[in-house]
Design a protein around this motif. Structure first.
Motif, PDB file in Angstrom:
ATOM      1  N   ARG A  17      94.691  40.343  14.714  1.00 38.10           N
ATOM      2  CA  ARG A  17      94.236  41.889  15.127  1.00 38.10           C
ATOM      3  C   ARG A  17      94.064  42.850  14.275  1.00 38.10           C
ATOM      4  O   ARG A  17      92.717  43.474  14.375  1.00 38.10           O
ATOM      5  CB  ARG A  17      94.637  42.537  16.532  1.00 38.10           C
ATOM      6  CG  ARG A  17      94.611  40.958  17.579  1.00 38.10           C
ATOM      7  CD  ARG A  17      95.345  41.582  19.089  1.00 38.10           C
ATOM      8  NE  ARG A  17      95.242  40.196  19.951  1.00 38.10           N
ATOM      9  CZ  ARG A  17      95.990  40.322  20.676  1.00 38.10           C
ATOM     10  NH1 ARG A  17      97.317  41.079  20.700  1.00 38.10           N
ATOM     11  NH2 ARG A  17      95.911  39.307  21.804  1.00 38.10           N
ATOM     12  N   GLU A  18      95.188  43.017  13.539  1.00 35.45           N
ATOM     13  CA  GLU A  18      95.462  44.023  12.416  1.00 35.45           C
ATOM     14  C   GLU A  18      94.854  43.778  11.184  1.00 35.45           C
ATOM     15  O   GLU A  18      93.803  44.805  11.080  1.00 35.45           O
ATOM     16  CB  GLU A  18      96.794  44.234  11.802  1.00 35.45           C
ATOM     17  CG  GLU A  18      97.748  44.546  13.344  1.00 35.45           C
ATOM     18  CD  GLU A  18      98.065  44.374  14.721  1.00 35.45           C
ATOM     19  OE1 GLU A  18      97.994  42.817  14.093  1.00 35.45           O
ATOM     20  OE2 GLU A  18      98.243  44.590  15.946  1.00 35.45           O
ATOM     21  N   ASP A  22      91.985  46.044   9.709  1.00 34.39           N
ATOM     22  CA  ASP A  22      91.644  46.965   8.772  1.00 34.39           C
ATOM     23  C   ASP A  22      91.285  46.399   7.210  1.00 34.39           C
ATOM     24  O   ASP A  22      90.171  46.877   6.752  1.00 34.39           O
ATOM     25  CB  ASP A  22      93.127  46.942   8.328  1.00 34.39           C
ATOM     26  CG  ASP A  22      94.248  47.163   8.732  1.00 34.39           C
ATOM     27  OD1 ASP A  22      93.794  48.168   9.712  1.00 34.39           O
ATOM     28  OD2 ASP A  22      95.663  46.919   9.127  1.00 34.39           O
ATOM     29  N   LYS A  23      90.276  44.751   7.696  1.00 33.20           N
ATOM     30  CA  LYS A  23      89.852  44.608   6.515  1.00 33.20           C
ATOM     31  C   LYS A  23      88.345  43.590   6.496  1.00 33.20           C
ATOM     32  O   LYS A  23      87.897  43.119   6.552  1.00 33.20           O
ATOM     33  CB  LYS A  23      90.064  43.097   5.489  1.00 33.20           C
ATOM     34  CG  LYS A  23      91.529  43.406   5.256  1.00 33.20           C
ATOM     35  CD  LYS A  23      92.172  42.675   4.562  1.00 33.20           C
ATOM     36  CE  LYS A  23      93.562  42.472   3.992  1.00 33.20           C
ATOM     37  NZ  LYS A  23      94.582  41.526   3.805  1.00 33.20           N
ATOM     38  N   GLY A  24      88.351  43.527   8.303  1.00 33.72           N
ATOM     39  CA  GLY A  24      86.798  43.156   9.319  1.00 33.72           C
ATOM     40  C   GLY A  24      87.004  41.780   9.036  1.00 33.72           C
ATOM     41  O   GLY A  24      87.458  40.904   8.911  1.00 33.72           O
TER      42      GLY A  24
END
Length: 229
Positions: A17-18, A22-24
């Motif tokens: 999820r993170e 953060d990166k798409g």
């Protein structure tokens, strides 16, 4: 009994999820994307590992995954009915997206086209609103956002927000517009100063400010057409 290994309890580096935030989504593997949907694995097996096992069982082919039945998915240890239904629902959404006709981005290459696009939004407003339209190099709309509501100034129209959104949208061209509830299309000195501030900010970011429109019901003023931009 051991607790399920939920995504919330994973180490930060392993949390899909993170990673998506953060990166798409393009940075995630198929197993990681599916792990977000099912939410948890089994004791000793993370959701990502569980989905890797399921994908291995169908040759890592999402098309084959979507053709599996609920019973076939439940044959994998750790996949109950709820997880199986979730997986198949995601696969079905993917199929339906492929069948959808992509929405055509409107051509906003002239002041008249911008006016026709924005007039329905702004014609009945009883306060001033300021909108920014982010365009690609072919003058096709990427997205539009409202920056301020209820009066214009360099304080209410935050140039930092405009430039940040332009970069995030990958815009190469930009147009701005606001309405005059009074019905007057004449720009004020404040309008002129704001236009110049935006123009300078765009110049620094190598984005072309193509126009600033003042929109009233039935007419408009264009800084570009009037030679002021």
């Amino acid at each position: 009994m051991s607790e399920k290994l939920t995504i919330a309890h994973w180490s930060e580096d392993d949390q899909p999820r993170e990673k998506l935030r953060d990166k798409g989504p393009q940075a995630l593997s198929n197993a990681e994307l599916l792990a977000i949907l099912i939410g948890s694995g089994t004791p000793g097996v993370s959701a990502v590992e569980l989905m890797q096992n399921v994908l291995n069982g169908c040759s890592n082919n999402l098309n084959m995954l979507g053709k599996m039945s609920i019973r076939q998915l439940m044959a994998h240890k750790g996949i109950g009915e709820a997880k199986a239904i979730t997986i198949l629902a995601a696969c079905e959404l993917g199929k339906r997206r492929q069948m959808e006709t992509p929405e055509e981005r409107p051509d906003l290459s002239t002041a008249t086209k911008i006016y026709r696009h924005m007039h329905p939004i702004m014609q009945d407003l009883d306060v001033e609103e300021f909108w920014v339209l982010f365009l690609n190099q072919n003058h096709r709309l990427i997205k539009k956002i409202r920056i301020s509501h209820g009066g214009l100034s360099e304080v209410s129209v935050d140039l930092r927000i405009i430039m940040r959104e332009a970069v995030l949208a990958n815009a190469t061209i930009m147009a701005v517009c606001h309405n005059h509830p009074s019905g007057s299309i004449s720009p004020s000195r404040q309008d002129d100063a704001l236009t110049e501030s935006i123009r300078r900010a765009c110049e620094v970011m190598r984005i072309r400010l193509m126009d600033h429109l003042i929109i009233v019901d039935g007419s408009y003023f264009s800084y570009h057409e009037s030679g002021k931009l």
